[in-house]
Scaffold this active site. Structure first.
Site, PDB file in Angstrom:
ATOM      1  N   HIS A 234      -1.394  11.486  15.875  1.00 62.29           N
ATOM      2  CA  HIS A 234      -2.135  10.902  14.764  1.00 62.29           C
ATOM      3  C   HIS A 234      -0.912   9.781  14.404  1.00 62.29           C
ATOM      4  O   HIS A 234       0.067  10.141  14.100  1.00 62.29           O
ATOM      5  CB  HIS A 234      -2.349  11.788  13.650  1.00 62.29           C
ATOM      6  CG  HIS A 234      -2.689  11.114  12.382  1.00 62.29           C
ATOM      7  ND1 HIS A 234      -4.126  10.472  12.178  1.00 62.29           N
ATOM      8  CD2 HIS A 234      -2.059  11.041  11.158  1.00 62.29           C
ATOM      9  CE1 HIS A 234      -4.099  10.134  11.119  1.00 62.29           C
ATOM     10  NE2 HIS A 234      -2.920  10.229  10.479  1.00 62.29           N
TER      11      HIS A 234
ATOM     12  N   ASP B 293      -8.861  -5.065   5.382  1.00 62.85           N
ATOM     13  CA  ASP B 293      -8.589  -5.689   4.194  1.00 62.85           C
ATOM     14  C   ASP B 293      -7.327  -6.417   4.118  1.00 62.85           C
ATOM     15  O   ASP B 293      -6.860  -6.679   2.930  1.00 62.85           O
ATOM     16  CB  ASP B 293      -8.495  -4.488   3.055  1.00 62.85           C
ATOM     17  CG  ASP B 293      -7.385  -3.596   3.538  1.00 62.85           C
ATOM     18  OD1 ASP B 293      -6.827  -3.615   4.325  1.00 62.85           O
ATOM     19  OD2 ASP B 293      -7.327  -2.517   2.646  1.00 62.85           O
TER      20      ASP B 293
ATOM     21  N   ARG C  53      -5.655  -4.153   9.088  1.00 60.82           N
ATOM     22  CA  ARG C  53      -4.471  -3.715   8.534  1.00 60.82           C
ATOM     23  C   ARG C  53      -4.361  -2.436   9.223  1.00 60.82           C
ATOM     24  O   ARG C  53      -5.116  -1.570   8.813  1.00 60.82           O
ATOM     25  CB  ARG C  53      -4.573  -3.607   7.272  1.00 60.82           C
ATOM     26  CG  ARG C  53      -3.140  -2.825   6.503  1.00 60.82           C
ATOM     27  CD  ARG C  53      -3.197  -2.949   5.000  1.00 60.82           C
ATOM     28  NE  ARG C  53      -4.331  -2.378   4.245  1.00 60.82           N
ATOM     29  CZ  ARG C  53      -4.419  -1.042   3.870  1.00 60.82           C
ATOM     30  NH1 ARG C  53      -3.338  -0.217   4.172  1.00 60.82           N
ATOM     31  NH2 ARG C  53      -5.457  -0.534   3.478  1.00 60.82           N
TER      32      ARG C  53
ATOM     33  N   CYS D 287      -2.559   0.871   9.016  1.00 65.27           N
ATOM     34  CA  CYS D 287      -1.608   1.621   8.120  1.00 65.27           C
ATOM     35  C   CYS D 287      -1.237   2.608   8.811  1.00 65.27           C
ATOM     36  O   CYS D 287      -1.796   3.646   8.856  1.00 65.27           O
ATOM     37  CB  CYS D 287      -2.603   1.919   6.737  1.00 65.27           C
ATOM     38  SG  CYS D 287      -1.606   2.765   5.412  1.00 65.27           S
TER      39      CYS D 287
ATOM     40  N   CYS E 251       0.864  -1.151  -0.096  1.00 68.72           N
ATOM     41  CA  CYS E 251      -0.009  -0.040   0.049  1.00 68.72           C
ATOM     42  C   CYS E 251       0.914   1.398   0.003  1.00 68.72           C
ATOM     43  O   CYS E 251       0.378   2.435  -0.159  1.00 68.72           O
ATOM     44  CB  CYS E 251      -0.989   0.006   1.306  1.00 68.72           C
ATOM     45  SG  CYS E 251      -0.009   0.354   2.882  1.00 68.72           S
TER      46      CYS E 251
ATOM     47  N   HIS F  91      -4.293   4.831  10.039  1.00 69.66           N
ATOM     48  CA  HIS F  91      -5.688   4.424  10.137  1.00 69.66           C
ATOM     49  C   HIS F  91      -5.646   3.080  10.081  1.00 69.66           C
ATOM     50  O   HIS F  91      -4.636   2.144   9.648  1.00 69.66           O
ATOM     51  CB  HIS F  91      -6.417   4.993   8.836  1.00 69.66           C
ATOM     52  CG  HIS F  91      -6.737   6.293   8.524  1.00 69.66           C
ATOM     53  ND1 HIS F  91      -5.652   7.269   8.164  1.00 69.66           N
ATOM     54  CD2 HIS F  91      -7.705   7.086   8.669  1.00 69.66           C
ATOM     55  CE1 HIS F  91      -6.290   8.488   7.963  1.00 69.66           C
ATOM     56  NE2 HIS F  91      -7.379   8.578   8.444  1.00 69.66           N
TER      57      HIS F  91
END
Length: 377
Positions: free
Chosen positions: A332, A339, A348, A350, A295, A335
């Site tokens: 932060h 998937d 996952r 990410c 990704c 996310h």
């Protein structure tokens, strides 16, 4: 003189002669060159080199894995590598050393004498050996397991010999640690370097307790502000910490920005280690849970502990996603999606590289994360 005094005097002479004979004929830890009366090649092949004001010593203490780890945990020691010392052949392999090449398994130690004198290093070394055993340490028995202190600086010889003389006062049996100039040293194969860090459950004669205690002392002396034990309470980063972040790290962690895909620090990082919050140092993810999702960002199947994270619905950019933040720092991270491949659990995480700092497994102890090494058991 009374008969009793004469008897005691004779007894003392006999005892002295017997003890001297015992010491004289007791086997010593000596190199193959002396046993076979053969010359040794004079050659030093090592990776680590002394810096200005630094010194070096070579310590043979049985299995070199344990000696290496022990020395790494001594404050003032700058580097340690393992290899083969004072043998009969050039550039031996481990297999050849095990077949009586005459080399001793040794640790090449570079240290700052202003931070730790040689005598202190030797004191720690003595705690890991039985200095009265010949060619044997723990379960290991052979010429390669002899104990020895090999020096490159002639001025060290007197320090070593005085140290061994003082050590003898603690034992009835003779101290048989070899003390010689270093004639040859050949850095061992890479698989042997930092072996017990790569394989924390590996066998070694040096007790885990001794290594753990030395590691704690080193962490306390060299990293007073780096106690990242499991019991630490993590909080929000200070203003000074945030100011020291890069512009990208600040925008990602504080403003929920996203770094470019495929052009970030850890997307292709797959060494063993942990990923910590870049703002407060809290461990968040482990390499054992990292996978290549293609990704463009680091992907993990799970965090070290879900309680370290918090999630919230994110409707930015016209999308509905689940944002992941570090609970303690409120930074932060990225996310979370559902998937991932089913065989990996289907989840996952990410995560932006800019929100993390990667600490390789072999650096965790010295960075204050020793409590987390059992993540790799």
């Amino acid at each position: 003189m009374s008969r009793r005094k004469i008897f005691l005097s004779v007894l003392a002479v006999v005892a002295a002669i017997a003890l001297g004979t015992y010491f004289a004929f007791t086997p010593k830890n000596i190199s193959a060159s002396k046993i076979l009366d053969a010359p040794m090649p004079e050659e030093i092949i090592q990776q680590n080199q002394k810096g200005e004001g630094e010194s070096e010593i070579y310590l043979a203490g049985g299995c070199f894995w344990g000696t290496e780890l022990l020395m790494m945990n001594v404050p003032g020691v700058k580097s340690v590598e393992v290899g083969y010392s004072n043998g009969l052949t050039r550039s031996p392999t481990y297999r050849e050393v095990c077949k009586d090449s005459g080399h001793a398994e040794s640790a090449h130690v570079i240290y700052n004498p202003n931070e730790v004198p040689l005598i202190k290093i030797l004191d720690v070394y003595y705690q890991s050996i039985d200095p009265t055993l010949v060619h044997r340490i723990g379960k290991d028995f052979d010429l390669q397991y002899r104990t020895g202190i090999y020096f490159s600086d002639p001025d060290d010889e007197e320090v070593i010999k005085n140290s061994l003389k003082n050590l003898q006062g603690n034992f009835f049996n003779p101290v048989v640690v070899e003390c010689e100039p270093i004639k040859n040293f050949y850095r061992a194969e890479e698989e042997h370097q930092q072996y017990l860090i790569k394989n924390p459950n590996g066998y070694c004669h040096v007790s885990r307790y001794l290594n753990d205690e030395k590691a704690k002392i080193k962490a306390a002396e060299e990293f007073p502000n780096k106690d990242f034990s499991r019991g630490r309470v993590y909080g929000k980063p200070s203003k000074a910490t945030l100011e020291n972040l890069s512009d990208l790290q600040r925008s990602v962690t504080q403003e929920a920005e996203t770094e470019p895909p495929f052009k970030n620090e850890y997307e292709e990082e797959f060494r063993e280690g942990i990923y910590v919050d870049v703002t407060n140092g809290q461990p968040l993810f482990c390499s054992t849970d990292k996978f290549d999702s293609h990704c463009g960002w680091p992907s993990f199947t799970k965090p070290i502990d879900k309680d370290f994270l918090k999630e919230r619905r994110d409707f930015s950019f016209g999308m509905e996603r689940t944002e992941v933040k570090a609970k303690a720092s409120n930074s932060h991270l990225g996310h979370v999606f559902d998937d991932a491949p089913e065989n990996l659990g289907g989840i996952r995480y990410c995560i932006n590289s800019a929100s993390l700092r990667f600490i390789p497994r072999e650096k965790m102890q010295e960075e204050g994360y020793g409590d987390w090494l059992n993540l790799f058991n």
